[in-house]
Design an enzyme around this catalytic site. Structure first.
Site, PDB file in Angstrom:
ATOM      1  N   ASP A 207      -1.099  -1.727   0.546  1.00 31.01           N
ATOM      2  CA  ASP A 207      -1.315  -3.141   0.837  1.00 31.01           C
ATOM      3  C   ASP A 207      -0.003  -3.828   1.199  1.00 31.01           C
ATOM      4  OD1 ASP A 207      -2.063  -5.823   0.858  1.00 31.01           O
ATOM      5  OD2 ASP A 207      -3.385  -5.619  -0.864  1.00 31.01           O
ATOM      6  N   HIS A 297     -10.493  -4.857   8.662  1.00 35.33           N
ATOM      7  CA  HIS A 297      -9.484  -5.801   8.204  1.00 35.33           C
ATOM      8  C   HIS A 297      -8.165  -5.619   8.966  1.00 35.33           C
ATOM      9  CE1 HIS A 297      -7.525  -8.503   5.333  1.00 35.33           C
ATOM     10  NE2 HIS A 297      -6.508  -7.650   5.333  1.00 35.33           N
TER      11      HIS A 297
END
Length: 386
Positions: A207, A297
């Site tokens: 992330d 995403h």
């Protein structure tokens, strides 16, 4: 008798800077083959607040406050906090510390201070784009985690140092401001071999891969404001995102990867082999489908799909227990020079069609302006409050 608050309130911050030390580590005599200890003491001084242009800390706490004073009182609080920050980041007890043994050097302590939109009713000069975000379609915001006039964000290598620093800073905020909400989080950015890595959220995803690199023109253009009176500052969006781990775990690995657009094993895009490979947004599989789906995403958040807009993002994992019930999620932190111009268009796009919306729910939202840094003899927010 002059109290500590009165002293800092009326005498200024000269003593705060004079109290600083270099945070040096004294090495004892030892065998020449023993490696020297690496200092983790981080100087609080600089053009920018030092907690911004670095990765997420191992342990952190964010505290939002409701302001209960006027402009002059806010200036006194900033002087107090500045003196506390100089001591705490150096590993020394702040004046009046009731647990001085917990102030330990070499813990990587940083403290970042932010002002919410309402503060600028007192100061004027509100930074461009600093307004509360509109409520998104998928938001389920709770007042428990939203808003705020002031922000403290404390990070360190260990939770004890964070808890101690927050305790001291909250004590010195009285009677200028009262806590509104508190969020604690953690992040692991060290790989199995001890080398720095990007880190993973609780979905298991790597992330933060697409961030601009520290110290590059791209980073500076993305993060730092050039506005008069706020030059060297930045803005921060705090979003508390609840993750539905139970339903996420029901997906196959390939379904999880398709929702994100990246491989879980390495963080590489589905069109590449290494984490930092560029996304090939035109690539198709043998059946003619886009390898990185239109609602993935990684595609929707990529700067090429957002007219070149970029942000600098960090994450803190969190767990929140209520009896036998556990909520897990991500404290999403986004730095940018202009919230309205950079972050809001990206958020709107993700809220509309992001595949991850099925497993994520934003339950808290707040925006803050993070003033420029300070040098010895100066104090946080001086350019805005003087």
């Amino acid at each position: 008798m002059t109290t500590r608050r009165q002293f800092f309130g009326y005498a200024g911050a000269a003593a705060a800077g004079a109290a600083a030390t270099g945070g040096a580590v004294v090495a004892l005599a030892k065998d020449s083959t023993t490696p020297e200890p690496v200092s983790r003491t981080i100087s609080p001084y600089g053009e920018h607040q030092v907690g911004i242009a670095r990765g997420a800390p191992a342990s952190a706490e964010l505290v939002a406050f409701r302001l209960a004073t006027d402009r002059a009182g806010l200036g006194r609080l900033m002087r107090l906090w500045t003196s506390d920050i100089v001591a705490l980041t150096d590993g020394r007890p702040a004046p009046g510390d009731t647990a001085p043994e917990l102030a330990v050097p070499n813990k990587g302590v940083t403290v970042t201070v932010g002002f919410g939109p309402r503060v600028f009713d007192l100061t004027g000069q509100k930074p461009r784009g600093l307004d509360d975000l509109p409520v998104m379609k998928h938001d389920r915001l709770q007042t428990t985690w939203s808003g705020g006039d002031l922000l403290l964000m404390v990070g360190a290598d260990d939770a004890v140092s964070v808890v101690h620093a927050v305790r001291r800073l909250i004590a010195d905020a009285k009677p200028f401001a009262t806590p509104l909400w508190r969020q604690t989080g953690f992040w692991d950015s060290t790989g199995a071999n001890g080398e720095p890595v990007t880190g993973r959220n609780l979905f298991g995803q790597v992330d933060g891969t697409g961030n601009p690199a520290f110290g590059t023109p791209e980073f500076d253009d993305t993060v730092w404001s050039t506005e008069d009176g706020f030059r060297g500052g930045t803005t921060l969006v705090v979003r508390r995102i609840r993750l539905n781990l139970d339903t996420w775990d029901e997906l196959t690995r390939s379904e999880q990867e398709r929702a994100v657009g990246r491989k879980l094993s390495t963080g590489a895009p589905l069109t590449g082999t290494a984490e930092h490979d560029e996304l090939d947004l035109e690539a198709r599989d043998a059946d003619g489908r886009l390898v990185i789906a239109r609602n993935a995403h990684a595609r929707l958040s990529h700067h090429s799909e957002n007219d070149g807009r970029r942000i600098f993002r960090k994450g803190l994992n969190y767990v929140h227990d209520t009896g036998a019930t556990r909520e897990s999620g991500l404290i999403f932190l986004s730095h940018q020079a202009d919230i309205a111009g950079q972050f809001l268009p990206l958020l709107t796009r993700l809220d509309a069609v992001d595949a991850l919306n099925e497993w994520t729910t934003t339950i808290g939202s707040a925006v803050f302006a993070l003033p420029p840094g300070f040098q010895p003899g100066e104090w946080i927010g001086q350019s805005l409050l003087s």
